[in-house]
Design a protein around this motif. Structure first.
Motif, PDB file in Angstrom:
ATOM      1  N   ALA A 275       0.815  -1.228   0.000  1.00 51.73           N
ATOM      2  CA  ALA A 275       0.000   0.000   0.000  1.00 51.73           C
ATOM      3  C   ALA A 275       0.838   1.263   0.000  1.00 51.73           C
ATOM      4  O   ALA A 275       0.382   2.312  -0.475  1.00 51.73           O
ATOM      5  CB  ALA A 275      -0.933  -0.016   1.210  1.00 51.73           C
ATOM      6  N   ARG A 276       2.062   1.212   0.499  1.00 56.78           N
ATOM      7  CA  ARG A 276       2.872   2.437   0.564  1.00 56.78           C
ATOM      8  C   ARG A 276       3.711   2.670  -0.693  1.00 56.78           C
ATOM      9  O   ARG A 276       4.442   3.648  -0.781  1.00 56.78           O
ATOM     10  CB  ARG A 276       3.772   2.386   1.795  1.00 56.78           C
ATOM     11  CG  ARG A 276       4.938   1.420   1.733  1.00 56.78           C
ATOM     12  CD  ARG A 276       5.631   1.342   3.077  1.00 56.78           C
ATOM     13  NE  ARG A 276       6.879   0.574   3.021  1.00 56.78           N
ATOM     14  CZ  ARG A 276       7.591   0.252   4.111  1.00 56.78           C
ATOM     15  NH1 ARG A 276       7.164   0.631   5.310  1.00 56.78           N
ATOM     16  NH2 ARG A 276       8.713  -0.435   3.986  1.00 56.78           N
ATOM     17  N   ILE A 277       3.615   1.778  -1.662  1.00 62.87           N
ATOM     18  CA  ILE A 277       4.380   1.916  -2.911  1.00 62.87           C
ATOM     19  C   ILE A 277       3.463   2.485  -3.991  1.00 62.87           C
ATOM     20  O   ILE A 277       2.340   1.994  -4.180  1.00 62.87           O
ATOM     21  CB  ILE A 277       4.938   0.554  -3.369  1.00 62.87           C
ATOM     22  CG1 ILE A 277       5.854  -0.033  -2.287  1.00 62.87           C
ATOM     23  CG2 ILE A 277       5.694   0.687  -4.691  1.00 62.87           C
ATOM     24  CD1 ILE A 277       6.298  -1.461  -2.567  1.00 62.87           C
ATOM     25  N   PRO A 278       3.880   3.543  -4.721  1.00 61.28           N
ATOM     26  CA  PRO A 278       3.037   4.107  -5.791  1.00 61.28           C
ATOM     27  C   PRO A 278       2.692   3.066  -6.853  1.00 61.28           C
ATOM     28  O   PRO A 278       3.439   2.108  -7.096  1.00 61.28           O
ATOM     29  CB  PRO A 278       3.916   5.225  -6.383  1.00 61.28           C
ATOM     30  CG  PRO A 278       4.904   5.539  -5.311  1.00 61.28           C
ATOM     31  CD  PRO A 278       5.146   4.255  -4.565  1.00 61.28           C
ATOM     32  N   GLN A 279       1.546   3.255  -7.487  1.00 58.57           N
ATOM     33  CA  GLN A 279       1.119   2.349  -8.543  1.00 58.57           C
ATOM     34  C   GLN A 279       1.880   2.634  -9.847  1.00 58.57           C
ATOM     35  O   GLN A 279       2.100   3.802 -10.189  1.00 58.57           O
ATOM     36  CB  GLN A 279      -0.385   2.493  -8.803  1.00 58.57           C
ATOM     37  CG  GLN A 279      -1.251   1.942  -7.683  1.00 58.57           C
ATOM     38  CD  GLN A 279      -1.091   0.444  -7.508  1.00 58.57           C
ATOM     39  OE1 GLN A 279      -1.014  -0.297  -8.489  1.00 58.57           O
ATOM     40  NE2 GLN A 279      -1.034  -0.012  -6.260  1.00 58.57           N
ATOM     41  N   ALA A 280       2.267   1.598 -10.519  1.00 54.67           N
ATOM     42  CA  ALA A 280       2.944   1.729 -11.810  1.00 54.67           C
ATOM     43  C   ALA A 280       1.940   1.535 -12.938  1.00 54.67           C
ATOM     44  O   ALA A 280       0.961   0.793 -12.791  1.00 54.67           O
ATOM     45  CB  ALA A 280       4.071   0.711 -11.925  1.00 54.67           C
ATOM     46  N   HIS A 281       2.201   2.185 -14.066  1.00 51.21           N
ATOM     47  CA  HIS A 281       1.325   2.056 -15.246  1.00 51.21           C
ATOM     48  C   HIS A 281       2.214   1.722 -16.441  1.00 51.21           C
ATOM     49  O   HIS A 281       2.715   2.619 -17.121  1.00 51.21           O
ATOM     50  CB  HIS A 281       0.541   3.346 -15.475  1.00 51.21           C
ATOM     51  CG  HIS A 281      -0.325   3.728 -14.318  1.00 51.21           C
ATOM     52  ND1 HIS A 281      -1.554   3.158 -14.084  1.00 51.21           N
ATOM     53  CD2 HIS A 281      -0.110   4.604 -13.287  1.00 51.21           C
ATOM     54  CE1 HIS A 281      -2.081   3.674 -12.983  1.00 51.21           C
ATOM     55  NE2 HIS A 281      -1.221   4.554 -12.481  1.00 51.21           N
ATOM     56  N   ILE A 282       2.423   0.426 -16.646  1.00 45.98           N
ATOM     57  CA  ILE A 282       3.306  -0.034 -17.709  1.00 45.98           C
ATOM     58  C   ILE A 282       2.540  -1.027 -18.578  1.00 45.98           C
ATOM     59  O   ILE A 282       1.786  -1.865 -18.079  1.00 45.98           O
ATOM     60  CB  ILE A 282       4.593  -0.659 -17.110  1.00 45.98           C
ATOM     61  CG1 ILE A 282       5.640  -0.896 -18.199  1.00 45.98           C
ATOM     62  CG2 ILE A 282       4.292  -1.927 -16.330  1.00 45.98           C
ATOM     63  CD1 ILE A 282       7.036  -1.171 -17.621  1.00 45.98           C
ATOM     64  N   GLN A 283       2.670  -0.886 -19.876  1.00 41.20           N
ATOM     65  CA  GLN A 283       1.956  -1.733 -20.844  1.00 41.20           C
ATOM     66  C   GLN A 283       2.972  -2.395 -21.766  1.00 41.20           C
ATOM     67  O   GLN A 283       4.089  -1.899 -21.957  1.00 41.20           O
ATOM     68  CB  GLN A 283       0.981  -0.890 -21.669  1.00 41.20           C
ATOM     69  CG  GLN A 283      -0.063  -0.148 -20.859  1.00 41.20           C
ATOM     70  CD  GLN A 283      -1.171  -1.049 -20.366  1.00 41.20           C
ATOM     71  OE1 GLN A 283      -1.437  -2.096 -20.953  1.00 41.20           O
ATOM     72  NE2 GLN A 283      -1.805  -0.661 -19.264  1.00 41.20           N
ATOM     73  N   ARG A 284       2.543  -3.528 -22.357  1.00 42.71           N
ATOM     74  CA  ARG A 284       3.459  -4.261 -23.246  1.00 42.71           C
ATOM     75  C   ARG A 284       2.721  -4.722 -24.491  1.00 42.71           C
ATOM     76  O   ARG A 284       1.511  -4.987 -24.460  1.00 42.71           O
ATOM     77  CB  ARG A 284       4.029  -5.484 -22.517  1.00 42.71           C
ATOM     78  CG  ARG A 284       4.942  -6.316 -23.394  1.00 42.71           C
ATOM     79  CD  ARG A 284       5.545  -7.481 -22.653  1.00 42.71           C
ATOM     80  NE  ARG A 284       6.302  -8.311 -23.581  1.00 42.71           N
ATOM     81  CZ  ARG A 284       7.003  -9.380 -23.227  1.00 42.71           C
ATOM     82  NH1 ARG A 284       7.057  -9.748 -21.967  1.00 42.71           N
ATOM     83  NH2 ARG A 284       7.657 -10.078 -24.133  1.00 42.71           N
ATOM     84  N   ARG A 285       3.466  -4.828 -25.600  1.00 43.44           N
ATOM     85  CA  ARG A 285       2.898  -5.296 -26.865  1.00 43.44           C
ATOM     86  C   ARG A 285       3.991  -5.990 -27.676  1.00 43.44           C
ATOM     87  O   ARG A 285       5.163  -5.604 -27.613  1.00 43.44           O
ATOM     88  CB  ARG A 285       2.329  -4.124 -27.659  1.00 43.44           C
ATOM     89  CG  ARG A 285       1.671  -4.509 -28.989  1.00 43.44           C
ATOM     90  CD  ARG A 285       1.130  -3.281 -29.716  1.00 43.44           C
ATOM     91  NE  ARG A 285       0.135  -2.587 -28.898  1.00 43.44           N
ATOM     92  CZ  ARG A 285      -0.397  -1.410 -29.238  1.00 43.44           C
ATOM     93  NH1 ARG A 285      -0.006  -0.805 -30.352  1.00 43.44           N
ATOM     94  NH2 ARG A 285      -1.298  -0.841 -28.472  1.00 43.44           N
ATOM     95  N   ASP A 286       3.608  -7.024 -28.430  1.00 44.55           N
ATOM     96  CA  ASP A 286       4.531  -7.723 -29.343  1.00 44.55           C
ATOM     97  C   ASP A 286       4.069  -7.498 -30.776  1.00 44.55           C
ATOM     98  O   ASP A 286       2.864  -7.584 -31.067  1.00 44.55           O
ATOM     99  CB  ASP A 286       4.569  -9.226 -29.050  1.00 44.55           C
ATOM    100  CG  ASP A 286       5.161  -9.538 -27.689  1.00 44.55           C
ATOM    101  OD1 ASP A 286       5.888  -8.688 -27.162  1.00 44.55           O
ATOM    102  OD2 ASP A 286       4.889 -10.638 -27.157  1.00 44.55           O
TER     103      ASP A 286
END
Length: 831
Positions: free
Chosen positions: A741-752
């Protein structure tokens, strides 16, 4: 009466099918054309037969032998050079000079009544009787005109439409008297229709034509070859078929396995010991040869597949011919009229256009679109090593022969007398191939330590204790019919890129070292492997405070080899542990994504109901581990990396952590908050291991459940990560959900994006050019950093025709927009 079967032609119009196989051996309904001819001869009492051979003669002789298996007596007349249709029969004169004989082609499919033909010949007292048939298009055949009595008046070879004066054509089947040999010069190229028959007519000899009723097809083109298959299945020609007609028009030969969920729309034929999986659709006029494997989701329509062919999942084959021993990999498409030669490799998602010819022993790269015939060059590249070592479908790409050569090449890169540690997972395939590799290593003057079935981290650690290298065989994660062969260096880490290239060179040159009898290596089976590993682990990793904390944990071994070492660890760790799925299951050497999610969901239920501090689930070889928090919620792998990073950095307050460039930059914030620094590495496991082994490194991970505990070893180790997590949780007195809960949320996406090999360089150049003045990071691939900190990583796959993209932004929409923008650049450059 004897018969002569003419089987010496090259069949040039049928190439590439006839590039490595004589035309008479081409299969029709899973039997060579010539075998259908011989069975017809035997049916009419012509069991004593001479076979004239020339092109690839040994293959014909080896296949049919003396004819005993067919209940016939076969002899052979070999031509050193082509002698023509009459000259080849003249070459067998010694066996035919005592009585009338019948001449028939070994590459024409027919069910004519030969007994009536012979009776007609004798009734007319002919020197030659030509068997005729009526065809709608006589342009490709010799036209024959007869009078009311059947006496031949005129021959015309391959006329134009202006010369067509009859639809009765010469089938190349004759009944002859020995005196015709007087009209054939020995050792010269002579033809019946153009040389001998006109002379006989000129001299007034009795040459007759018999118009036969029944089926006849000169299999001289690809179209006629495919038509012959369809005609057999439709019952238009009376031939013998091996197998059972399980429903109208659906023939299945002995030993074939067809899943009840496969769709069969006859008429079609499935050869002996073929295997057709669920979800396959076979439509009319499809013929599968012996030992053919058709994987789930494949679609075949009017496809002729020769022996020992592998058809991968989701393949689409229509109206094509595929030669023997060819592998057609996942989602490949082969269109109407295409012909694939013997022993080719058609890569994943490749597309062979209509009417294309791919000659034998060629490789078509994954994702390639082939619209011109491949005759001399290979449209592809051989990649021995991929991201998982040497990997491929078991007994298709990864065979015992390949395993032996690989082991011999690996041994050749080491000194004589060196020691190699070898181990495997609990699958039968890995066990069988490991034995093959052990023999090859020993006969190359290498001593072998066989650990048998152990977790991969145990094999790595044992390799690092005095071995020159190691080998580990496992089922490919998530792909139950594939196998990985991984090679370790003396540290137990994955073989470096330089080491892989060295092994690749030795393998490709086939220059394997062989030991003299006195140099054959020893085979050792070390004792107490698990206890030794557990002792070293618990000494190296800080577990202070664990007993005092009184933690309860749930451990899921996933029926894999991790369950073999856990008893040695848990008993001394000082936690209350509930262990599930600890027994080995040979039928489940790996798990797919759905099975893994289901396993984690069950683990979450157990953690929540038992009020445990957390739960862990190992992969089948104990290399990776997944976490469930105290509330029973699954912590995704990329998030688990941040949680463990936060715990380690908070306790150490200094040093550096090693992470691949594909990791979210939130990791930099977490590390910096606790006074540690991130060292970015490439996605190569070898680079991560090297960075983790560097002085001052306190942690490493790959974001896919793999963690490095540097105080114990420099490689991914699920058990070490588990022990370290237990110690950290015990000392911080924090729950995993609190840390998360104390770690910021990441927004990472992937595509091939599919990218042909030949276009990968162009793709990367286009990305650099499109980046303009933006900051570039080339640690691995090209990472383009936007002015506001958003970034996109473009990374070509080292083993497949694919380009990978990662993008991170302040929210999912921003990350998706980056993928769209840079995906368009990659897609445009890769066309």
């Amino acid at each position: 009466m004897k018969a002569v079967v003419m089987a010496g032609g090259e069949g040039t119009r049928l190439r590439p099918m006839t590039s490595s196989m004589p035309k008479p051996l081409l299969p029709v309904a899973n039997r060579p054309i010539m075998e259908h001819v011989l069975r017809l001869l035997r049916k009419h009492g012509l069991s004593d037969t001479v076979v004239t051979v020339q092109f690839l003669a040994s293959l014909v002789k080896n296949y049919f032998g003396d004819g005993e298996d067919l209940g016939m007596h076969l002899t052979y007349a070999n031509e050193e050079t082509p002698l023509g249709t009459a000259g080849s029969v003249k070459n067998a004169e010694d066996a035919l000079k005592d009585d009338s004989f019948l001449v028939i082609s070994g590459d024409a499919l027919t069910d004519f009544d030969l007994s009536e033909l012979i009776a007609f010949h004798r009734e007319k007292g002919a020197i030659v009787t030509v068997c005729l048939t009526r065809v709608p298009n006589p342009l490709e055949f010799g036209i024959t005109i007869t009078d009311d009595e059947g006496r031949v008046e005129r021959f015309l070879e391959k006329p134009t439409w202006g010369q067509v004066f009859s639809d009765t054509v010469n089938t190349g089947i004759y009944v002859m008297e020995p005196e015709v040999f007087d009209y054939v010069a020995a050792g010269e190229s002579v033809d019946w229709s153009s040389d001998v028959f006109p002379q006989l007519l000129k001299e007034g000899k009795p040459v007759f034509g018999y118009v036969a009723e029944g089926y006849w097809e000169d299999v001289g083109t690809h179209e006629s070859y495919v038509k012959a298959q369809a005609d057999v299945l439709e019952g238009k020609v009376q031939v013998e078929l091996d197998g059972f007609e399980i429903s109208p028009g659906v023939w299945i030969a002995e030993g074939a396995e067809v899943d009840p969920e496969a769709i069969l729309r006859g008429p079609l034929y499935i050869g002996d010991y073929a295997k057709v999986e669920a979800g396959v659709e076979l439509r009319e006029h499809t013929v599968l040869g012996s030992n053919v494997v058709v994987k789930r989701g494949a679609f075949l329509h009017k496809a002729v597949i020769h022996d020992n062919v592998y058809i991968g999942p989701q393949c689409n084959l229509r109206g094509c011919v595929v030669g023997k021993n060819t592998d057609v990999m996942r989602a490949a498409r082969i269109d109407d009229g295409a012909v694939i030669g013997d022993e080719c490799l058609i890569g994943e998602e490749s597309n062979i256009a209509a009417n294309i010819r791919v000659y034998p022993f060629k490789t078509i790269e994954a994702g390639a679109f082939v619209n011109t015939s491949v005759i001399w060059e290979s449209r592809g590249q051989e990649h021995l090593f991929g991201v998982r070592g040497v990997s491929g479908v078991l007994n298709v790409e990864i065979t015992p022969e390949l395993a032996v050569r690989l082991a011999g090449a690996y041994a050749t890169t080491l000194k004589k007398g060196a020691t190699v540690t070898i181990a495997r997972d609990h699958s039968r395939g890995a066990r069988a191939l490991k034995r093959a590799m052990i023999s090859a290593l020993q006969t190359s003057a290498i001593d072998v330590r066989d650990l048998e079935n152990v977790p991969m981290p145990v094999a790595r650690q044992h390799t690092a204790r005095g071995s020159a290298g190691g080998v580990f065989l496992r089922t490919t994660p998530g792909v139950s019919d594939s196998l990985d062969i991984l090679f370790f260096d003396e540290r137990g880490a994955d073989l470096s890129q330089a080491g892989q290239r060295k092994l690749d060179r030795v393998y490709s040159r086939q220059e394997f070292r062989r030991a003299f009898p006195g140099e054959i290596g020893d085979l050792l089976h070390p004792a107490s492997v698990f206890d030794s590993y557990a002792s070293n682990l618990l000494r190296a990793v800080d577990i202070t405070g664990v007993r005092e904390a009184g933690l309860k944990v749930v451990v899921d071994a996933a029926h894999g080899s991790a369950g073999l070492v856990l008893p040695s660890i848990l008993g001394r760790l000082g936690v209350e542990a509930l262990t599930v799925a600890g027994g080995l299951d040979e039928s489940r050497p790996t798990e797919d994504a759905e099975e893994r999610r289901a396993g984690l969901a069950r683990l979450g239920e157990l953690v929540a109901s038992s009020r445990a501090a957390f739960g862990v689930r190992f992969d089948p070889v104990g290399e990776r581990v997944s976490f469930v928090d105290e509330l029973g919620r699954v912590i995704e792998d990329d998030r688990a990396l941040l949680v463990l990073l936060d715990l380690v950095a908070a306790e150490r307050r200094s040093g550096q952590v090693a992470l691949p460039v594909t990791t979210t930059r939130i990791a930099e914030q977490v590390a910096a908050y606790h006074g540690t620094q991130v060292i970015w590495t490439s996605t190569s496991p070898d680079d991560l291991a090297k960075a983790a082994a560097a002085e001052g490194t306190v942690f490493g991970g790959d974001g896919r459940g793999g963690f490095v505990v540097p105080e114990f070893s420099g490689v991914l180790d699920g058990a070490a990560a588990f022990v370290r997590l237990v110690g950290l949780v015990a000392r911080t007195q924090l729950t995993l959900s609190q840390i998360d809960a104390r770690i910021p949320q990441a927004h990472i996406q992937r595509r091939d994006i599919a990218t042909p090999w030949a276009a990968k360089g162009m793709v990367m150049r286009s990305v650099v050019e499109a980046a303009g003045t933006r900051r570039l990071d080339t640690t691995d691939g090209v990472r383009v950093v936007e002015p506001d900190g958003r970034w996109t990583l473009v990374l070509p796959d080292p083993a497949e025709a694919v380009t990978h993209l990662w993008a991170e932004g302040p929210d999912d929409q921003a990350a998706q927009q980056l993928l769209d923008d840079w995906g368009a650049v990659v897609d445009s450059a890769g066309r």
